[in-house]
Design a protein around this motif. Structure first.
Motif, PDB file in Angstrom:
ATOM      1  N   UNK A  66       0.820  -1.204   0.000  1.00 46.57           N
ATOM      2  CA  UNK A  66       0.000   0.000   0.000  1.00 46.57           C
ATOM      3  C   UNK A  66       0.854   1.254   0.000  1.00 46.57           C
ATOM      4  N   UNK A  67       0.189   2.374   0.135  1.00 46.52           N
ATOM      5  CA  UNK A  67       0.899   3.652   0.137  1.00 46.52           C
ATOM      6  C   UNK A  67       1.916   3.721   1.274  1.00 46.52           C
ATOM      7  N   UNK A  68       1.548   3.193   2.449  1.00 46.98           N
ATOM      8  CA  UNK A  68       2.459   3.231   3.586  1.00 46.98           C
ATOM      9  C   UNK A  68       3.738   2.456   3.332  1.00 46.98           C
ATOM     10  N   UNK A  69       3.615   1.306   2.659  1.00 44.69           N
ATOM     11  CA  UNK A  69       4.796   0.507   2.339  1.00 44.69           C
ATOM     12  C   UNK A  69       5.688   1.215   1.328  1.00 44.69           C
ATOM     13  N   UNK A  70       5.056   1.836   0.328  1.00 41.07           N
ATOM     14  CA  UNK A  70       5.834   2.558  -0.678  1.00 41.07           C
ATOM     15  C   UNK A  70       6.616   3.703  -0.046  1.00 41.07           C
ATOM     16  N   UNK A  71       5.950   4.453   0.832  1.00 43.08           N
ATOM     17  CA  UNK A  71       6.633   5.606   1.415  1.00 43.08           C
ATOM     18  C   UNK A  71       7.706   5.156   2.408  1.00 43.08           C
ATOM     19  N   UNK A  72       7.476   4.046   3.122  1.00 43.77           N
ATOM     20  CA  UNK A  72       8.493   3.555   4.063  1.00 43.77           C
ATOM     21  C   UNK A  72       9.768   3.178   3.322  1.00 43.77           C
ATOM     22  N   UNK A  73       9.608   2.509   2.187  1.00 41.98           N
ATOM     23  CA  UNK A  73      10.779   2.122   1.404  1.00 41.98           C
ATOM     24  C   UNK A  73      11.414   3.324   0.738  1.00 41.98           C
TER      25      UNK A  73
ATOM     26  N   UNK B 132       7.865 -12.220  -4.633  1.00 43.62           N
ATOM     27  CA  UNK B 132       8.891 -11.718  -5.564  1.00 43.62           C
ATOM     28  C   UNK B 132       8.386 -10.426  -6.198  1.00 43.62           C
ATOM     29  N   UNK B 133       7.088 -10.412  -6.556  1.00 44.40           N
ATOM     30  CA  UNK B 133       6.475  -9.194  -7.088  1.00 44.40           C
ATOM     31  C   UNK B 133       6.544  -8.070  -6.067  1.00 44.40           C
ATOM     32  N   UNK B 134       6.220  -8.392  -4.818  1.00 43.54           N
ATOM     33  CA  UNK B 134       6.324  -7.399  -3.749  1.00 43.54           C
ATOM     34  C   UNK B 134       7.749  -6.876  -3.644  1.00 43.54           C
ATOM     35  N   UNK B 135       8.717  -7.782  -3.719  1.00 45.75           N
ATOM     36  CA  UNK B 135      10.112  -7.375  -3.643  1.00 45.75           C
ATOM     37  C   UNK B 135      10.508  -6.441  -4.769  1.00 45.75           C
ATOM     38  N   UNK B 136       9.999  -6.700  -5.964  1.00 47.94           N
ATOM     39  CA  UNK B 136      10.303  -5.838  -7.107  1.00 47.94           C
ATOM     40  C   UNK B 136       9.785  -4.420  -6.857  1.00 47.94           C
ATOM     41  N   UNK B 137       8.543  -4.305  -6.350  1.00 52.67           N
ATOM     42  CA  UNK B 137       7.992  -2.981  -6.056  1.00 52.67           C
ATOM     43  C   UNK B 137       8.824  -2.250  -5.004  1.00 52.67           C
ATOM     44  N   UNK B 138       9.174  -2.989  -3.960  1.00 49.38           N
ATOM     45  CA  UNK B 138       9.913  -2.388  -2.852  1.00 49.38           C
ATOM     46  C   UNK B 138      11.291  -1.919  -3.312  1.00 49.38           C
ATOM     47  N   UNK B 139      11.983  -2.754  -4.064  1.00 48.03           N
ATOM     48  CA  UNK B 139      13.312  -2.385  -4.560  1.00 48.03           C
ATOM     49  C   UNK B 139      13.212  -1.184  -5.493  1.00 48.03           C
ATOM     50  N   UNK B 140      12.144  -1.148  -6.308  1.00 47.26           N
ATOM     51  CA  UNK B 140      11.953  -0.025  -7.228  1.00 47.26           C
ATOM     52  C   UNK B 140      11.814   1.288  -6.463  1.00 47.26           C
ATOM     53  N   UNK B 141      11.035   1.282  -5.379  1.00 51.53           N
ATOM     54  CA  UNK B 141      10.859   2.510  -4.608  1.00 51.53           C
ATOM     55  C   UNK B 141      12.130   2.899  -3.875  1.00 51.53           C
ATOM     56  N   UNK B 142      12.891   1.904  -3.419  1.00 54.00           N
ATOM     57  CA  UNK B 142      14.154   2.216  -2.760  1.00 54.00           C
ATOM     58  C   UNK B 142      15.125   2.852  -3.753  1.00 54.00           C
ATOM     59  N   UNK B 143      15.130   2.365  -4.998  1.00 51.95           N
ATOM     60  CA  UNK B 143      15.976   2.955  -6.040  1.00 51.95           C
ATOM     61  C   UNK B 143      15.581   4.404  -6.279  1.00 51.95           C
ATOM     62  N   UNK B 144      14.271   4.658  -6.344  1.00 47.97           N
ATOM     63  CA  UNK B 144      13.801   6.030  -6.554  1.00 47.97           C
ATOM     64  C   UNK B 144      14.266   6.929  -5.414  1.00 47.97           C
ATOM     65  N   UNK B 145      14.120   6.440  -4.174  1.00 46.29           N
ATOM     66  CA  UNK B 145      14.560   7.230  -3.033  1.00 46.29           C
ATOM     67  C   UNK B 145      16.049   7.478  -3.035  1.00 46.29           C
ATOM     68  N   UNK B 146      16.807   6.430  -3.382  1.00 46.50           N
ATOM     69  CA  UNK B 146      18.267   6.561  -3.383  1.00 46.50           C
ATOM     70  C   UNK B 146      18.760   7.474  -4.493  1.00 46.50           C
ATOM     71  N   UNK B 147      18.231   7.314  -5.680  1.00 51.01           N
ATOM     72  CA  UNK B 147      18.724   8.076  -6.834  1.00 51.01           C
ATOM     73  C   UNK B 147      18.188   9.503  -6.884  1.00 51.01           C
TER      74      UNK B 147
END
Length: 416
Positions: A26-33, A231-246
């Motif tokens: 959800x939105x909370x998970x996206x923003x946490x990552x 695995x799908x969840x992991x892909x979303x989470x990693x994607x948001x972490x990349x956005x935050x990092x970059x």
């Protein structure tokens, strides 16, 4: 239970995993990552992967219980004693009241940003009612198709954005090494425990049954479905972490915590890449938030209906029958309309404390009761836990217990 031939696991049969992935992220998970990437760059990438592995073990155990025994998870809990009912009854009522407001508010945020003709509260109310209508007048098969569409939208927007901003391959590989940057200990455990992990993990077994998987012949398919989900969840989470990092970490931009952080990200995207990219991201934000609404409205309502049916001495009703029952529909109404008061009035302090305490206990409750059930004679011997399952559930339970203590301490003291 006699062993029977396992059905073949195929891509075309996937379904409950798609639902749990769309609901859990959800939105909370996206923003946490996103905030994790914002604060620590790629350093906590390993934690998101560990979190997905933990969730695979928990969801697999839930699905295995349903298929191996032909009983629901609440039926299993009730066999452990009346104490489980005394915990679950106030939890599911209070959790639904507060979560309803949280989910509607999160969905209203991107809608208010995309269409500022109504205030946030107006869009939140519309989102809640839309979720009610979708669940009230449809059955699981239609619900699953809708969730598949939302997963597709999330994949295109969230993963597409990560590719667009361009991950640093070297730093990404470094992030796979388990390290704890200063000040990240509890944040890391929260990231492992929180992403894609709520009461919807317990709902997974009900969605497995709703798909038509009723016995142990579906075990192989369920396990394949569950792995694809996380695995799908992991892909979303990693994607948001990349956005935050970059996008944020390298620029030194401090992001607001909470769902407002995603709106802030939309504004940053508009400044850097233009309105089109920002709009696409907000559409993905909406898909993540609204899919959580309808996922909870359906899955947790099935759990509540099962709980009520046990009190009425009518356990283990077919899902198709449960979806039309008054307890199911009563809980959908409970998730929708009473929480609208919280949207308008804010959250009373006492309610926040009770919600925080009960909520903190749920994941260790789920992990340890699954260990209890799946190591006992309640489960056919061939489907009881092995070393890998027990290890996974032990790690999950210990992690969630630490997070539980920390959450309760934070709730009462206000400390981070």
């Amino acid at each position: 239970m006699v062993a029977t031939e396992q059905r073949k696991a195929t891509w075309r049969q996937l379904g409950p995993g798609i639902v749990v992935a769309a609901t859990g992220v959800g939105a909370g998970d996206l923003v946490a990552t996103l905030v994790a990437g914002n604060r620590f760059g790629y350093a906590l990438l390993w934690a998101t992967i560990v979190g997905c592995i933990v969730k695979i073990s928990l969801a697999e155990a839930t699905g295995r219980w349903h298929l191996a025994t032909g009983r629901t998870i609440f039926d299993g809990w009730s066999s452990l004693g009346r104490w489980t009912t005394f915990y679950f009854a106030p939890y599911i009522v209070i959790w639904g009241f507060v979560y309803g407001a949280t989910a509607m508010s999160a969905t209203g945020l991107p809608l208010a940003a995309l269409f500022p003709v109504l205030p946030l509260e107006g869009w939140a109310i519309i989102a809640g009612i839309a979720g009610l209508v979708l669940i009230w007048f449809n059955r699981y098969i239609v619900f699953e198709k809708i969730m598949t569409v939302f997963i597709g939208v999330m994949f295109v927007t969230v993963v597409g954005l990560a590719i667009y901003v361009g991950p640093d391959v070297v730093e990404t590989l470094k992030g796979l090494v388990p390290l704890l940057p200063p000040g990240s200990a509890f944040y890391t455990m929260g990231l492992i425990g929180g992403v894609g992990g709520t009461i919807t993990m317990a709902a997974y077994g009900y969605w497995v049954n709703a798909k038509g998987w009723q016995d142990s012949t579906w075990m192989r398919m369920m396990r394949w479905d569950n792995r694809v989900a996380y695995i799908t969840t992991g892909v979303f989470v990693i994607a948001m972490l990349i956005v935050g990092a970059e996008l944020l970490y390298a620029s030194g931009i401090a992001l607001t915590e909470g769902d407002q952080g995603l709106i802030q990200l939309g504004e940053i995207l508009a400044e850097r890449y233009g309105g089109f990219v920002s709009t696409l991201f907000l559409v993905g934000f909406f898909a993540a938030a609204f899919s959580s609404i309808i996922g909870v409205w359906h899955g947790v309502s099935l759990m509540f209906a099962d709980f009520v049916n046990h009190l009425r001495k009518q356990p283990n009703q077919p899902v198709a029958e449960t979806e039309r029952s008054w307890p199911f529909r009563a809980y959908v109404l409970w998730l929708t309309f009473p929480p609208m008061l919280l949207l308008l009035l804010g959250r009373p302090f006492q309610l926040v404390i009770v919600y925080g305490v009960l909520g903190a206990f749920f994941m260790p409750f789920l992990a340890f009761t699954l260990m209890w059930l799946l190591n006992s004679s309640r489960t056919p011997r061939e489907w009881r836990n092995g070393i890998i399952s027990n290890t996974g559930l032990t790690i999950a339970g210990a992690l969630f217990l630490v997070l539980c203590v920390h959450e309760i301490w934070s709730t009462f003291t206000g400390a981070e």
